[in-house]
Design a protein around this motif. Structure first.
Motif, PDB file in Angstrom:
ATOM      1  N   VAL A  45       0.858  -1.196   0.000  1.00 38.95           N
ATOM      2  CA  VAL A  45       0.000   0.000   0.000  1.00 38.95           C
ATOM      3  C   VAL A  45       0.886   1.234   0.000  1.00 38.95           C
ATOM      4  O   VAL A  45       1.812   1.345   0.807  1.00 38.95           O
ATOM      5  N   GLY A  46       0.623   2.181  -0.930  1.00 37.01           N
ATOM      6  CA  GLY A  46       1.374   3.430  -0.979  1.00 37.01           C
ATOM      7  C   GLY A  46       0.788   4.475  -0.039  1.00 37.01           C
ATOM      8  O   GLY A  46      -0.429   4.597   0.090  1.00 37.01           O
ATOM      9  N   VAL A  47       1.652   5.225   0.626  1.00 36.90           N
ATOM     10  CA  VAL A  47       1.224   6.272   1.563  1.00 36.90           C
ATOM     11  C   VAL A  47       1.935   7.560   1.209  1.00 36.90           C
ATOM     12  O   VAL A  47       3.170   7.585   1.102  1.00 36.90           O
ATOM     13  N   TYR A  48       1.174   8.639   0.987  1.00 36.60           N
ATOM     14  CA  TYR A  48       1.740   9.968   0.792  1.00 36.60           C
ATOM     15  C   TYR A  48       1.092  10.920   1.797  1.00 36.60           C
ATOM     16  O   TYR A  48       0.089  10.579   2.433  1.00 36.60           O
ATOM     17  N   ASP A  49       1.652  12.101   1.939  1.00 38.45           N
ATOM     18  CA  ASP A  49       1.184  13.041   2.961  1.00 38.45           C
ATOM     19  C   ASP A  49      -0.009  13.835   2.454  1.00 38.45           C
ATOM     20  O   ASP A  49       0.142  14.753   1.627  1.00 38.45           O
ATOM     21  N   ASN A  50      -1.208  13.458   2.930  1.00 33.96           N
ATOM     22  CA  ASN A  50      -2.439  14.169   2.570  1.00 33.96           C
ATOM     23  C   ASN A  50      -3.350  14.143   3.798  1.00 33.96           C
ATOM     24  O   ASN A  50      -4.400  13.516   3.806  1.00 33.96           O
ATOM     25  N   ASN A  51      -2.884  14.753   4.880  1.00 29.66           N
ATOM     26  CA  ASN A  51      -3.608  14.812   6.150  1.00 29.66           C
ATOM     27  C   ASN A  51      -4.946  15.528   5.944  1.00 29.66           C
ATOM     28  O   ASN A  51      -4.991  16.591   5.310  1.00 29.66           O
ATOM     29  N   PRO A  52      -6.074  14.973   6.396  1.00 27.35           N
ATOM     30  CA  PRO A  52      -6.245  13.839   7.336  1.00 27.35           C
ATOM     31  C   PRO A  52      -6.592  12.526   6.642  1.00 27.35           C
ATOM     32  O   PRO A  52      -6.925  11.568   7.317  1.00 27.35           O
ATOM     33  N   LEU A  53      -6.577  12.507   5.307  1.00 25.34           N
ATOM     34  CA  LEU A  53      -6.998  11.293   4.612  1.00 25.34           C
ATOM     35  C   LEU A  53      -5.943  10.206   4.693  1.00 25.34           C
ATOM     36  O   LEU A  53      -6.244   9.027   4.872  1.00 25.34           O
ATOM     37  N   GLU A  89       3.948  11.820  -6.660  1.00 22.30           N
ATOM     38  CA  GLU A  89       4.264  11.533  -8.055  1.00 22.30           C
ATOM     39  C   GLU A  89       4.971  10.185  -8.205  1.00 22.30           C
ATOM     40  O   GLU A  89       4.685   9.410  -9.125  1.00 22.30           O
ATOM     41  N   LEU A  90       5.903   9.905  -7.282  1.00 25.78           N
ATOM     42  CA  LEU A  90       6.630   8.632  -7.364  1.00 25.78           C
ATOM     43  C   LEU A  90       5.707   7.446  -7.086  1.00 25.78           C
ATOM     44  O   LEU A  90       5.836   6.380  -7.702  1.00 25.78           O
ATOM     45  N   LEU A  91       4.765   7.610  -6.151  1.00 28.28           N
ATOM     46  CA  LEU A  91       3.818   6.526  -5.865  1.00 28.28           C
ATOM     47  C   LEU A  91       2.929   6.244  -7.066  1.00 28.28           C
ATOM     48  O   LEU A  91       2.606   5.088  -7.349  1.00 28.28           O
ATOM     49  N   ILE A  92       2.525   7.283  -7.781  1.00 30.45           N
ATOM     50  CA  ILE A  92       1.722   7.089  -9.004  1.00 30.45           C
ATOM     51  C   ILE A  92       2.503   6.247 -10.013  1.00 30.45           C
ATOM     52  O   ILE A  92       1.980   5.301 -10.617  1.00 30.45           O
ATOM     53  N   GLN A  93       3.794   6.608 -10.182  1.00 31.43           N
ATOM     54  CA  GLN A  93       4.614   5.864 -11.146  1.00 31.43           C
ATOM     55  C   GLN A  93       4.780   4.412 -10.715  1.00 31.43           C
ATOM     56  O   GLN A  93       4.694   3.485 -11.545  1.00 31.43           O
ATOM     57  N   GLU A  94       5.040   4.164  -9.410  1.00 34.38           N
ATOM     58  CA  GLU A  94       5.204   2.795  -8.929  1.00 34.38           C
ATOM     59  C   GLU A  94       3.910   1.996  -9.066  1.00 34.38           C
ATOM     60  O   GLU A  94       3.926   0.800  -9.359  1.00 34.38           O
ATOM     61  N   THR A  95       2.754   2.650  -8.849  1.00 30.19           N
ATOM     62  CA  THR A  95       1.468   1.965  -9.006  1.00 30.19           C
ATOM     63  C   THR A  95       1.245   1.567 -10.460  1.00 30.19           C
ATOM     64  O   THR A  95       0.763   0.467 -10.752  1.00 30.19           O
ATOM     65  N   GLN A  96       1.568   2.471 -11.396  1.00 30.62           N
ATOM     66  CA  GLN A  96       1.417   2.143 -12.817  1.00 30.62           C
ATOM     67  C   GLN A  96       2.272   0.950 -13.201  1.00 30.62           C
ATOM     68  O   GLN A  96       1.874   0.135 -14.036  1.00 30.62           O
ATOM     69  N   ARG A  97       3.487   0.850 -12.615  1.00 30.24           N
ATOM     70  CA  ARG A  97       4.362  -0.270 -12.940  1.00 30.24           C
ATOM     71  C   ARG A  97       3.954  -1.558 -12.208  1.00 30.24           C
ATOM     72  O   ARG A  97       4.510  -2.622 -12.478  1.00 30.24           O
ATOM     73  N   GLY A  98       3.010  -1.492 -11.254  1.00 27.81           N
ATOM     74  CA  GLY A  98       2.564  -2.672 -10.537  1.00 27.81           C
ATOM     75  C   GLY A  98       3.384  -2.968  -9.300  1.00 27.81           C
ATOM     76  O   GLY A  98       3.164  -3.973  -8.636  1.00 27.81           O
ATOM     77  N   THR A  99       4.360  -2.119  -8.965  1.00 28.05           N
ATOM     78  CA  THR A  99       5.161  -2.330  -7.766  1.00 28.05           C
ATOM     79  C   THR A  99       4.315  -2.158  -6.503  1.00 28.05           C
ATOM     80  O   THR A  99       4.547  -2.816  -5.491  1.00 28.05           O
ATOM     81  N   ILE A 100       3.342  -1.256  -6.563  1.00 29.98           N
ATOM     82  CA  ILE A 100       2.414  -1.014  -5.449  1.00 29.98           C
ATOM     83  C   ILE A 100       1.060  -1.595  -5.828  1.00 29.98           C
ATOM     84  O   ILE A 100       0.527  -1.313  -6.920  1.00 29.98           O
ATOM     85  N   ASP A 101       0.459  -2.414  -4.909  1.00 24.88           N
ATOM     86  CA  ASP A 101      -0.815  -3.077  -5.193  1.00 24.88           C
ATOM     87  C   ASP A 101      -2.001  -2.147  -5.028  1.00 24.88           C
ATOM     88  O   ASP A 101      -2.996  -2.262  -5.758  1.00 24.88           O
ATOM     89  N   LEU A 102      -1.905  -1.230  -4.084  1.00 25.48           N
ATOM     90  CA  LEU A 102      -3.073  -0.412  -3.758  1.00 25.48           C
ATOM     91  C   LEU A 102      -2.612   0.987  -3.362  1.00 25.48           C
ATOM     92  O   LEU A 102      -1.699   1.140  -2.551  1.00 25.48           O
TER      93      LEU A 102
END
Length: 826
Positions: A45-53, A89-102
Motif C-alpha cells: 500500500v502506498g502512503v503519501y502526505d495528505n492529512n487527514p486522509l 508523483e513517485l507513488l503514481i509511477q510505482e502503481t502504474q508499474r505494478g510495484t504497489i498493489d493499492l
C-alpha cells in the motif's frame, strides 16, 4: 402397507427442501471461495502526505481516514498490509508499474483511468478551495488576472485551474510547490497572496496558519482506491462490497473513521438527503414568495446599475486587452533584441530570459531553471564586476558596468551591462533586470583608432626628420658611389670611399625605417614569395651571426611548398621577418624552441580578426617558448621606443613598430597570442595574389648611359643639385639645374628638356607636384622622374597619374638614378 397420500406429499416436500439446502450450501461456498483465495495474502500500500486522509504519523506509522477503513477490511479478510511512504508523483509511477498493489485517496478522472484502475465505490467527495493571505481579499475568478498562485505540482486541481484560466482568458503565474503545506507556508509568509488546496486538507490545517478561505471553489472529484491498469479487480470487488455494507450501518467503521478524522463529514443516507431537501425547498419557496414583490421593485433600478457596470467592465476589459497587446509587443521586442536580457529575483534566480541570453552563455531554458546568475557567469566574474552593482540596484539605483569576460579557451569579450530594479506598484523591489551588450568589436576598433592616431602623430615627426636626414646623407652615399665608378679595388682610395658609402647606406637604412614608421614608404610593390625570402635570409651573414649568439635555442622552419605569392616590397618584408626573428631570440635568454612556418589559408565570413575581409591569405607564423607577455605589454608592443629590453643594447626600439608598419603597408593583419612564462605566437596575414615572381639580374652601368640628352634637375638644396649634375654629366647627359619651382617653370617656357629630375618638397609654396602641374600645362608630354627623401604618398600618386615616371628615394646611387632615368627616356 399402502402409503397415505399425505405421507407421499411430505416425502416429496422434504426431498425438495433437501435439494434447496444443497444448492444454497454450494452457492454459499462459491461466494466464499474468493475470500478464501485472497486470505492470508500481502498487499503493498502506498502512503503519501495528505492529512487527514492519508499520512505518516510522527512515530512512523501510517494514519488517516483511509488507513482506518483499509486496515479494518484487511483484518476482516485476513490480509497483511505492507506500507511504502514516498512522494505522490513517485507513488503514481510505482502503481502504474505494478510495484504497489493499492494506492488510497486518489482522485478519479477520465485521464487517470487510462493509466490506472479504480474501485467503483467512492469513500469521499472532495473539491478545490482557494485560500488567500490574511490581508488580501478575493471574490471573483476574474480577479486572478496577473496574480501569482501557489499550487501543488501535478495536482488534479492545478490542472483544472489551468484549464479554467485558459477558458476565461485569465493570465496568471503559477508557482509550483512540493505539497499543500508549502502552499500554506507561502501564504502565511506573504510570498504569494493566493493558493489552492483541496477542501479536506484546508479544513484540517488552516487554523495553523495566518490565512483565510475565499468564496471560490471548483472541480468536485471522487476519492477512491487505485491500482495498476487491469489488475486487482477481485480485490476491488471485496473492497466495494465491504464499503456498501459499512455505508448502510450508521455505527460501522466507515462512519467511525469519518467522525474521527473529519468530525461533521458523516455521509447521510438517501432519506436524510430527501428530508433536508424538502425542508429546504419549503423554506426557499416561502422566502421567494416573501421577497418577490421587493425584487420586482428593485430589478429595474438594479438593471440600470448593471448596465452601467457592464459599460464600465467593457471599458476595463478593452483597456486590459490593449495593455496585454502592448505587453506582448514588448515581449517580442525583448526576444528580438541582440542584447542578452534576463530578469532575476532577489536570490539571483532566472525568471525570464531571451534567446540572445541563451546564446551568450550557451544554455537552454531547462538548464537555467536549475542555475542562478553566479553559476552562469562564474563566481569570480560575479564577485569582481556584479556583486556591488547588483546590491545598489536592489536599493533602487540604475547601474552600468563595463566588464571583461574570459571564457575558457576563447578570446576575452568586452561587455557593457545595465542593471535596473524590478519593482511592483507599491515600490517593493522584487528583483532586477540585466541587459548585456557585447562591445568587443567596438572596443577593438576604438583601440585601433587610438593606435593609428598615435602612430600618425609619431609618423609625422619621423617623416620630417627623415626628409632632412636623407638630404644630408645624399652626399655620403651618392658622391662615394660616383667616385667609385671605374676605380680598381687596388686603388688606395677605394677602401675609404667604400667604407664611407657603406656607412651612409646603413644610415639611410635607419632613415628608411623612420619612413616606414611614418607610413610614407612608396617603393613599388611586386609579386613576392615569402619562402624565397626566408631561404635567402637563412644564408645571409646577419641571420648566421644571430643564430651564433642564440645559445641553447632550437630553430624549426616549416615552409609550405605550394605557398601563394603576395604583393610586397622585398626589402621591407625582409626587415619585418628579421625584426620578428630577433625579438623571438631575445625572448629566450635561457634557451628554448623557435618555430617558423608558412601556410595558405582561405577565410569566408569566419575571419579571426574583425577588420579582415574574406579571401585567400598567406600566413607567416613565429612561435617561441620564451618569457611571454602580459596584456599590458601586448597593448604597447607596437609603439615606437617601447621595449622590455635595455635600450641601445638590442636595437633602436623601433623593431616591432616597423613590423606593424610593414604589415599595414601590405594591407595585412597581425594576431598575437601570448602567455607569461609560456611563450608567444605572432601570426601575420598577407593577402595572396595571382601575380608571378620575376627574376632579376645584376645591372651593368654601361647599359644605362646617356647620349647627350638634356636633363633639368629641380631641387631646393644646392648640394643635391651639384652632385646630381655631376652624376648625370658622368653618365653622358647634359645637366641643367633649377633651385625652385618658379625657376623651373620659367626655364621650361624658354626651351624643351628631355626629362626632369623632380624633388617633391620645396619651400616657397610651390612644391614638386604644383611645379609639375604648371610644367605639363606648358608642355603636356614632358617626361619626369621623382627623386625625394620624403614624399607624401598621395602627391607621388597624383604626379605619376599626370605623367611622371618612377620614384627614386634619396639618397640614391648612381645606378638607381641611371636606371630610373633611362627607363623614363625609353
Amino acid at each position: 402397507m399402502t402409503d397415505c397420500p399425505h405421507n407421499t406429499y411430505y416425502s416429496s416436500f422434504f426431498k425438495r427442501l433437501l435439494l434447496c439446502c444443497i444448492v444454497i450450501a454450494t452457492f454459499t461456498g462459491m461466494l466464499s471461495l474468493p475470500c478464501r483465495l485472497y486470505a492470508n495474502m500481502t498487499l503493498t500500500v502506498g502512503v503519501y502526505d495528505n492529512n487527514p486522509l492519508l499520512f505518516m504519523a510522527q512515530d512512523g506509522s501510517p494514519s488517516g481516514l483511509y488507513i482506518d477503513i483499509l486496515e479494518y477490511i484487511a483484518d476482516q479478510e485476513g490480509w497483511e498490509l505492507k506500507y511504502i511512504h514516498n512522494d505522490w508523483e513517485l507513488l503514481i509511477q510505482e502503481t502504474q508499474r505494478g510495484t504497489i498493489d493499492l494506492l488510497p485517496a486518489i482522485a478519479y478522472s477520465p485521464e487517470r483511468a487510462t493509466r490506472l484502475s479504480f474501485n467503483d465505490e467512492t469513500i469521499l467527495v472532495n473539491w478545490a478551495e482557494v485560500y488567500s493571505s490574511r490581508n488580501y481579499s478575493l471574490s471573483s475568478l476574474l480577479e486572478l488576472e496577473g496574480q501569482k498562485i501557489a499550487v501543488k505540482a501535478g495536482d488534479i486541481h492545478f490542472e483544472a485551474l489551468k484549464k479554467l484560466a485558459e477558458r476565461f482568458n485569465i493570465h496568471c503565474r503559477f508557482i509550483e510547490t512540493d505539497g499543500y503545506d508549502t502552499i500554506f507556508e507561502m501564504l502565511d509568509a506573504g510570498y504569494v497572496h493566493i493558493g489552492v488546496v483541496n477542501r479536506l486538507y484546508g479544513k484540517a490545517n488552516m487554523q495553523n496558519y495566518k490565512i483565510k478561505i475565499t468564496p471560490l471553489i471548483y472541480n468536485p472529484i471522487e476519492l477512491r482506491f487505485a491500482t495498476a491498469k487491469g489488475s486487482n479487480r477481485d480485490i476491488f470487488g471485496i473492497i466495494d462490497n465491504r464499503l456498501l455494507t459499512y455505508k448502510n450501518s450508521s455505527d460501522s467503521i466507515y462512519y467511525q473513521a469519518i467522525q474521527r478524522w473529519l468530525g461533521s463529514e458523516k455521509e447521510s443516507k438517501l432519506s436524510q438527503y430527501l428530508t433536508y431537501f424538502m425542508i429546504g425547498a419549503v423554506v426557499i419557496v416561502l422566502f421567494l414568495f416573501g421577497i418577490n414583490l421587493l425584487l420586482r421593485y428593485q430589478v429595474s433600478r438594479q438593471t440600470r446599475d448593471l448596465q452601467e457596470s457592464n459599460k464600465h467592465l467593457k471599458k476595463e476589459m478593452a483597456k486590459r486587452r490593449r495593455t496585454m497587446q502592448e505587453l506582448k509587443k514588448y515581449a517580442r521586442v525583448v526576444e528580438a533584441s541582440n542584447d542578452a536580457i534576463a530578469l532575476f529575483d532577489r536570490d539571483h534566480n532566472h525568471l525570464l530570459v531571451n534567446s540572445a541570453y541563451l546564446k551568450v552563455f550557451q544554455k537552454n531554458r531547462d538548464q537555467l531553471q536549475l542555475t542562478n546568475l553566479m553559476q552562469v557567469t562564474g563566481q569570480q566574474f560575479y564577485d569582481l564586476y556584479l556583486r556591488d552593482p547588483i546590491a545598489r540596484c536592489l536599493e533602487g539605483n540604475q547601474m552600468n558596468v563595463t566588464a571583461i569576460y574570459s571564457p575558457d579557451g576563447q578570446r576575452p569579450k568586452h561587455w557593457h551591462i545595465h542593471l535596473g530594479p524590478y519593482a511592483v506598484s507599491d515600490g517593493f523591489i522584487l528583483g532586477y533586470a540585466l541587459d548585456l551588450r557585447d562591445i568587443t568589436q567596438q572596443v577593438e576598433l576604438e583601440n585601433q583608432l587610438k593606435h593609428a592616431q598615435k602612430m600618425e602623430a609619431i609618423g609625422l615627426l619621423a617623416g620630417g626628420v627623415a626628409h632632412d636626414l636623407n638630404n644630408i646623407l645624399s652626399g655620403l652615399v651618392s658622391y662615394p658611389d660616383m667616385l667609385l665608378v671605374g676605380r680598381d679595388k687596388d686603388d688606395p682610395m677605394y677602401n675609404p670611399l667604400h667604407i664611407i658609402k657603406k656607412s651612409g647606406t646603413r644610415a639611410a637604412a635607419i632613415v628608411s625605417d623612420l619612413l616606414t614608421l611614418a607610413r610614407r614608404s612608396v617603393e613599388n610593390m611586386e609579386p613576392t614569395n615569402f619562402n624565397a625570402l626566408i631561404v635567402e635570409l637563412q644564408s645571409s651573414p646577419d641571420y648566421t651571426l644571430l643564430l651564433q649568439s642564440a645559445q641553447g635555442i632550437q630553430v624549426d622552419v616549416t615552409l609550405d611548398e605550394e605557398l601563394l605569392n603576395i604583393m610586397g616590397s622585398q626589402i621591407h618584408l625582409t626587415k619585418c621577418f628579421m625584426n620578428l626573428f630577433t625579438n623571438a631570440i631575445e625572448a629566450m635568454p635561457g634557451g628554448g624552441k623557435l618555430t617558423v612556418s608558412t601556410r595558405n589559408i582561405h577565410f569566408g565570413n569566419n575571419t579571426p580578426l574583425p577588420e579582415m575581409v574574406e579571401g585567400d591569405y598567406v600566413v607567416l607564423s613565429m612561435t617561441d617558448t620564451g618569457m611571454g607577455m602580459n596584456s599590458e605589454t601586448q597593448s604597447h608592443i607596437f609603439e615606437p621606443f617601447y621595449t622590455s629590453k635595455v635600450m641601445g643594447r638590442s636595437g633602436t626600439g623601433l623593431g616591432m613598430t616597423l613590423v606593424w608598419g610593414t604589415v599595414k603597408d601590405h594591407n595585412g593583419h597581425i594576431d598575437i597570442r601570448s602567455e607569461t612564462n609560456v611563450g608567444t605566437t605572432f601570426d601575420l596575414y598577407f593577402p595572396a595574389t595571382c601575380g608571378v615572381v620575376t627574376t632579376t639580374t645584376e645591372k651593368d652601368l654601361t647599359e644605362y648611359r646617356g647620349n647627350g640628352e638634356s636633363i633639368l634637375i629641380i631641387d631646393d638644396v644646392k648640394e643635391q643639385r651639384e652632385f646630381a649634375s655631376e652624376i648625370l654629366t658622368m653618365l653622358g647627359y647634359t645637366a641643367f639645374t633649377a633651385e625652385s619651382g618658379e625657376v623651373a617653370v620659367a626655364l621650361v617656357r624658354e626651351r624643351k628638356f628631355d626629362a626632369l629630375v623632380l624633388d617633391m618638397i620645396m619651400p616657397g609654396g610651390v612644391d614638386g607636384l604644383t611645379t609639375y602641374e604648371k610644367i605639363i600645362a606648358i608642355r603636356p608630354d614632358q617626361k619626369a622622374i621623382i627623386a625625394s627623401g620624403f614624399s607624401d604618398t598621395a602627391n607621388v600618386t597624383r604626379a605619376q597619374a599626370l605623367g611622371a615616371g618612377s620614384y627614386v628615394r634619396k639618397p640614391y646611387t648612381v645606378l638607381s638614378l641611371a636606371i630610373a632615368l633611362k627607363r623614363e627616356l625609353s
